[in-house]
Design a protein around this motif. Structure first.
Motif, mmCIF file in Angstrom:
data_model
loop_
_atom_site.group_PDB
_atom_site.id
_atom_site.type_symbol
_atom_site.label_atom_id
_atom_site.label_comp_id
_atom_site.label_asym_id
_atom_site.label_seq_id
_atom_site.Cartn_x
_atom_site.Cartn_y
_atom_site.Cartn_z
ATOM 1 N N LEU A 1 -54.500 -28.804 -22.156
ATOM 2 C CA LEU A 1 -53.088 -28.979 -21.880
ATOM 3 C C LEU A 1 -52.414 -29.515 -23.131
ATOM 4 C CD1 LEU A 1 -53.392 -30.705 -18.387
ATOM 5 C CD2 LEU A 1 -52.989 -28.287 -18.857
ATOM 6 N N THR B 1 -56.136 -17.800 -17.337
ATOM 7 C CA THR B 1 -55.367 -18.925 -17.862
ATOM 8 C C THR B 1 -54.532 -18.442 -19.034
ATOM 9 O OG1 THR B 1 -57.141 -20.440 -17.246
ATOM 10 C CG2 THR B 1 -55.544 -21.260 -18.822
ATOM 11 N N SER B 2 -53.294 -18.890 -19.076
ATOM 12 C CA SER B 2 -52.432 -18.521 -20.206
ATOM 13 C C SER B 2 -51.623 -19.736 -20.626
ATOM 14 C CB SER B 2 -51.516 -17.362 -19.828
ATOM 15 O OG SER B 2 -50.669 -17.732 -18.759
ATOM 16 N N LYS B 3 -51.128 -19.671 -21.862
ATOM 17 C CA LYS B 3 -50.282 -20.732 -22.414
ATOM 18 C C LYS B 3 -49.085 -20.049 -23.055
ATOM 19 C CE LYS B 3 -52.147 -24.480 -24.220
ATOM 20 N NZ LYS B 3 -52.717 -25.501 -25.132
ATOM 21 N N SER C 1 -46.327 -24.171 -24.995
ATOM 22 C CA SER C 1 -47.620 -24.784 -24.696
ATOM 23 C C SER C 1 -47.767 -25.191 -23.232
ATOM 24 C CB SER C 1 -47.890 -25.990 -25.605
ATOM 25 O OG SER C 1 -47.982 -25.559 -26.941
ATOM 26 N N VAL D 1 -49.300 -24.508 -19.739
ATOM 27 C CA VAL D 1 -50.471 -23.798 -19.234
ATOM 28 C C VAL D 1 -50.221 -23.336 -17.804
ATOM 29 C CG1 VAL D 1 -52.917 -24.035 -18.602
ATOM 30 C CG2 VAL D 1 -52.067 -25.042 -20.729
#
Length: 190
Positions: free
Chosen positions: A32, A50-52, A56, A58
């Motif tokens: 994170l 999962t993506s960011k 930033s 998440v």
């Protein structure tokens, strides 16, 4: 009238297509903001992406290959701890989820505490009246929405998960995941 449930329900379709086989239970980790490590015990039979984003932030999306469950977790910084009280969480949920009340069987928000192992949480369950009694639901539409907030120091998680039941083994496994494993793990100092 446009079904407010339908606009959010398509998130699971892209997640499901990313999984060729039914995955075993596994831990998914992500970093994170501020290099804080997140660990989620993904239940057996669910895939996770999962993506960011560029800020930033998440996001984790979970789904099963049969498109019966679709989950989205959004992790946001909460440095001031603005959601530590149940009242603050409920007020935020009223703001976020008001559109679902009118078309739900519940006709209101019945707040439940998450009783999580780490931090605290509040959620509600909505039942879509336009889908009640239908044997076969349209693709990407679900009878129930379970939505809420989970917090621990410095972090708030907004979660939404769509399902066609609220009593199955899979539903209970997803609720257990929210209670017991959507949490931060200490990162060793170097």
């Amino acid at each position: 009238m446009k079904n407010p449930f339908a606009s959010l329900l398509l998130l699971g379709l892209s997640v499901v297509s990313a999984f060729a086989a039914v995955p075993k239970a596994h831990e998914e980790t992500a970093f994170l903001f501020e290099n804080r490590k997140l660990v989620v015990a993904v239940p057996e039979g669910f895939g996770c992406v999962t993506s960011k984003n560029e800020d930033s932030i998440v996001t984790m999306k979970l789904a099963d290959p049969k498109d019966r469950y679709s989950v989205e977790l959004l992790f946001l910084p909460d440095p001031e701890g603005q959601f530590t009280s149940a009242r603050a969480r409920r007020e935020k949920m009223v703001e976020m989820l008001a559109d679902y009340v009118g078309q739900s069987r519940e006709k209101g928000m019945q707040f439940e505490e998450l009783d999580s192992r780490t931090g605290a949480g509040t959620y509600c369950v909505f039942t879509d009246t336009t889908l009640l009694g239908k044997e076969k639901l349209p693709p990407g539409e679900y009878l129930h929405l379970t939505a809420g907030l989970k917090i621990w120091p410095g972090v708030v998680v907004i979660f939404r998960f769509f399902s066609n039941d609220t009593a199955s083994t899979e539903y209970r496994a997803l609720m257990k995941m929210l209670r017991e494993s959507v949490e931060e793990k200490a990162v060793p100092l170097r």
